[in-house]
Write an enzyme that holds these catalytic residues in place. Sequence first.
Site, PDB file in Angstrom:
ATOM      1  CB  SER A  49      39.765  39.003  51.408  1.00  0.00           C
ATOM      2  OG  SER A  49      40.442  39.545  52.677  1.00  0.00           O
ATOM      3  CG  ASP A  81      36.482  39.090  47.741  1.00  0.00           C
ATOM      4  OD1 ASP A  81      36.581  38.901  46.862  1.00  0.00           O
ATOM      5  OD2 ASP A  81      37.629  39.910  47.750  1.00  0.00           O
ATOM      6  CG  HIS A  82      39.845  36.992  46.688  1.00  0.00           C
ATOM      7  ND1 HIS A  82      40.315  36.034  45.471  1.00  0.00           N
ATOM      8  CD2 HIS A  82      39.559  38.060  46.515  1.00  0.00           C
ATOM      9  CE1 HIS A  82      40.334  36.945  44.870  1.00  0.00           C
ATOM     10  NE2 HIS A  82      39.850  38.375  44.766  1.00  0.00           N
ATOM     11  CG  ASP A 103      41.170  33.225  44.962  1.00  0.00           C
ATOM     12  OD1 ASP A 103      41.427  31.563  43.663  1.00  0.00           O
ATOM     13  OD2 ASP A 103      41.529  33.964  44.787  1.00  0.00           O
ATOM     14  CG  HIS A 177      42.963  41.396  42.455  1.00  0.00           C
ATOM     15  ND1 HIS A 177      42.977  40.386  42.055  1.00  0.00           N
ATOM     16  CD2 HIS A 177      41.562  41.692  42.856  1.00  0.00           C
ATOM     17  CE1 HIS A 177      42.040  39.482  42.930  1.00  0.00           C
ATOM     18  NE2 HIS A 177      40.970  39.914  42.832  1.00  0.00           N
ATOM     19  N   GLY A 205      39.060  43.290  40.693  1.00  0.00           N
ATOM     20  CA  GLY A 205      39.455  44.336  40.199  1.00  0.00           C
ATOM     21  C   GLY A 205      38.401  45.728  39.936  1.00  0.00           C
ATOM     22  CG  ASN A 226      34.347  41.519  44.040  1.00  0.00           C
ATOM     23  OD1 ASN A 226      33.046  41.166  43.971  1.00  0.00           O
ATOM     24  ND2 ASN A 226      35.535  40.412  43.846  1.00  0.00           N
TER      25      ASN A 226
END
Length: 278
Positions: A49, A81-82, A103, A177, A205, A226
């Site tokens: 992330s 990620d994110h 995101d 999450h 999550g 994920n």
Amino acid sequence: KIVNGFDLIKYAKSNCYILPAFNTTNLEMTNAIVQGLARANIPGFIQISSNNLRLSHPKVITYLTNKALEKVDVPIALHLDHGRSFEDVKACVDAGFTSIMIDASHLEYEDNIKLVRKCADYCHFYNIPLEAELGTIKGKEEDIAHGDTDKTNPALVFDFVSRANCDLLAVAVGNVHGLDLEPELDLPLLEKISQVCPVPLVLHGGSGIPKEAILAAKKFNLVKINIASELRRKFISVFGEAYQEDTNAHDLISLSIEAQEEVASLVEEKALGLNEKR
Ligand code: G3H
Ligand code: ZN
């Protein structure tokens, strides 16, 4: 070699895989994820992330991933990620990541579309897929806590995906999450979304979701899931237990190898479980 994200998704679709996407943090987690996927012989993503990049650098992560992949031949893509900003997206693409998420789900609807579109244009120039998120997932994601769930509105999905031009859509359908809250997958909502969504879906999550629920969700164009917290807890527990046993414990090398092995076993188990009835 890190594989291209589009190629990986196409391969998963034609071979009925759900692609597990495991979050890395450091060298040992990277090795563990690659080894676990290789032992299971299941393709997937290794991802990091934006928040986690505070501890590292996209180029370091690309280097570590390439090194770990030298010893295996299972297809693995490297994913942001994110992703928090266009700058992070650009830095990761430029460093050799082969799949990206932006995101912007916390922004207003039109601003979400605008930022996703900008990132999609950049990623597509380099033939890299872009994941976006519509709705808000409850729980603690890295150090960012979201109290409210704003489930993905199926009435907005087609408009969002076609205008933002993303290649994967992360949805909020009762998934959470972290490990503090209980996920409650709303399968009818997921089905509704899948009927109108022109691209495959992603479930965040993944920790704590029973594999039966994921296998049920697979029918609804779910291609990526994920998983982070369960792996982190496993890694940390090795050090915690050693310290509890002996507060003078300082053999970091042996403990790191043990933690790496524990995480690799968990990755293998998860990857196999998710693809059980393929
Ligand atoms: O983006 C990462 C994930 O959504 C991981 O969620 O920590 O609940 O497995 P998790
Ligand atoms: Zn997530």
